[in-house]
Design an enzyme around this catalytic site. Structure first.
Site: not given
Ligand SMILES: Cc1cc2nc3c(=O)[nH]c(=O)nc-3n(C[C@H](O)[C@H](O)[C@H](O)COP(=O)(O)O)c2cc1C
Length: 341
Positions: A66, A90, A115, A117, A119, A176, A179, A181-182, A221, A250
């Site tokens: 995601a 998300t 990050n 971001m 949501f 989710n 995160s 960031n919320t 998650k 996450n």
């Molecule tokens: C830029 C960015 C945005 C993400 N946005 C979401 C999100 O909106 N919802 C979510 O459940 N995880 C989000 N994630 C987390 C990823 O889905 C993942 O769980 C996490 O990055 C660990 O995996 P990785 O090491 O392969 O990146 C985000 C990750 C990144 C880097």
């Protein structure tokens, strides 16, 4: 090696000169064009390895995590690139812009990203509309959350709105609550809060099953930043509420692995190689505690094929990637699929 695989190493130095979020937007647009031109077709030819998990047939074990496709605008392209599943979102009930920019940072020395971001997304209805006419063999998961200005007391309502809206078009729903960031979102991982949330969602899932004549699995998650007691409490709730699956994990708020880096102090979630070890430990702990029939999707720190193999060994039924794709490009897709056969 396919054309698209050999193209990425050429493109990458140029992309890495751009601001990280701009590079992301550009790359996704390029991918959609490449898909329309039929350039993504053959990345995974010869490595079919479908898996039946949660009553769904995944064309292969690798999923897009995601956050990469928050608005569900490129599911066909991701499917063509070779992903067996794509988790969009998300998504929140109402559209929201997310946090002020810059909010995405690369730490190439660590093959990592930070990050915050927040949501940014076009709202659940917009994504549902896009998914109505999807034509991809990939399994599509819809990852749902709450709006930033919805107080935690009302969070259940937001998740229910998203579940009801997405049920018809989703193959699975990811809840989710992890995160960073919320504000306050991770508090929903507390035993009482998570029990209330999952009970309400499972109840609604049963009603929607009758209405739509199909079961859409519900997954949760979780964060990598959970202590043993929190892990035990969550596993207890997941077992008792018959959750259909768990996604671990996450991003992390821990910075130990990148201590001393100039971006260490940037607020947000750290992903990529530095989260791998912790993510695997959490995955392993849940595998020990969860009933056997509850599958885990392993995500966090897969940058090479061997990392995916490690996650499967730790108990994952399926895996997902995000940050690794930024550093490795489409070659990672092939590498993962070849190494987990
Ligand atoms: C830029 C960015 C945005 C993400 N946005 C979401 C999100 O909106 N919802 C979510 O459940 N995880 C989000 N994630 C987390 C990823 O889905 C993942 O769980 C996490 O990055 C660990 O995996 P990785 O090491 O392969 O990146 C985000 C990750 C990144 C880097």
């Amino acid at each position: 090696m396919t054309l698209i695989e050999s193209f990425y190493p050429v493109l990458k130095p140029w992309l890495f000169k751009l601001d990280a979020e701009r590079a992301h937007t550009f790359t996704v647009k390029m991918m959609i064009i490449a898909h329309r031109l039929g350039m993504l077709k053959s990345v995974v030819s010869g490595t079919p390895q479908s898996r039946d998990v949660m009553g769904l047939t995944f064309p292969n074990v690798l999923g897009l995590a995601a956050g990469m496709d928050k608005s569900a605008s490129a599911v066909e392209a991701w499917g063509s690139l070779g992903f067996g599943s794509v988790e969009v979102g998300t998504l929140t009930p109402r559209p929201q812009p997310g946090n002020p920019k810059p909010r995405l940072f690369r730490l190439p020395e660590h093959e990592a990203l930070i990050n915050r971001m927040g949501f940014n997304n076009p709202g659940i209805q917009s994504a549902v509309k896009k998914l109505e006419n999807r034509r991809t063999k990939a399994v599509v998961g819809v990852n749902i959350g709450k709006n930033f200005d919805t107080p935690n007391e009302d969070a259940v309502k937001d998740y229910l709105i998203c579940l009801k809206a997405a049920y018809r078009v989703a193959d699975y729903i990811a809840v989710n609550i992890s995160s960073p960031n919320t504000k306050g979102l991770r508090d929903l991982q507390a035993e009482g809060a998570v029990r209330e949330l999952i009970a309400a969602l499972k109840n609604e899932q049963a009603a929607l099953k009758k209405e739509h004549g199909k079961t859409v699995p519900l997954l949760v998650k979780i964060a990598p930043d959970l202590n043993d007691m929190q892990i035990e409490a969550l596993a207890r709730v997941f077992n008792e509420q018959h959750i259909d699956g768990v996604i671990a994990t996450n991003t992390t708020i821990d910075r130990t692995a990148v201590a001393g880096h100039r971006l260490e102090k940037e607020a947000g979630g750290l992903s990529g190689a530095p989260v791998r070890e912790r993510s695997n430990l959490v995955l392993q702990a849940f595998r020990m505690l969860l009933k056997e029939q509850i599958p885990i999707i392993g995500v966090g720190g897969i940058v090479h094929g061997t990392d995916a193999k490690e996650k499967m060994k730790a108990g994952a039924s399926l895996v997902q990637v995000y940050s690794g794709l930024v550093y490795r490009g489409p070659a990672l897709v092939r590498e993962v699929l070849e190494s987990v056969i």
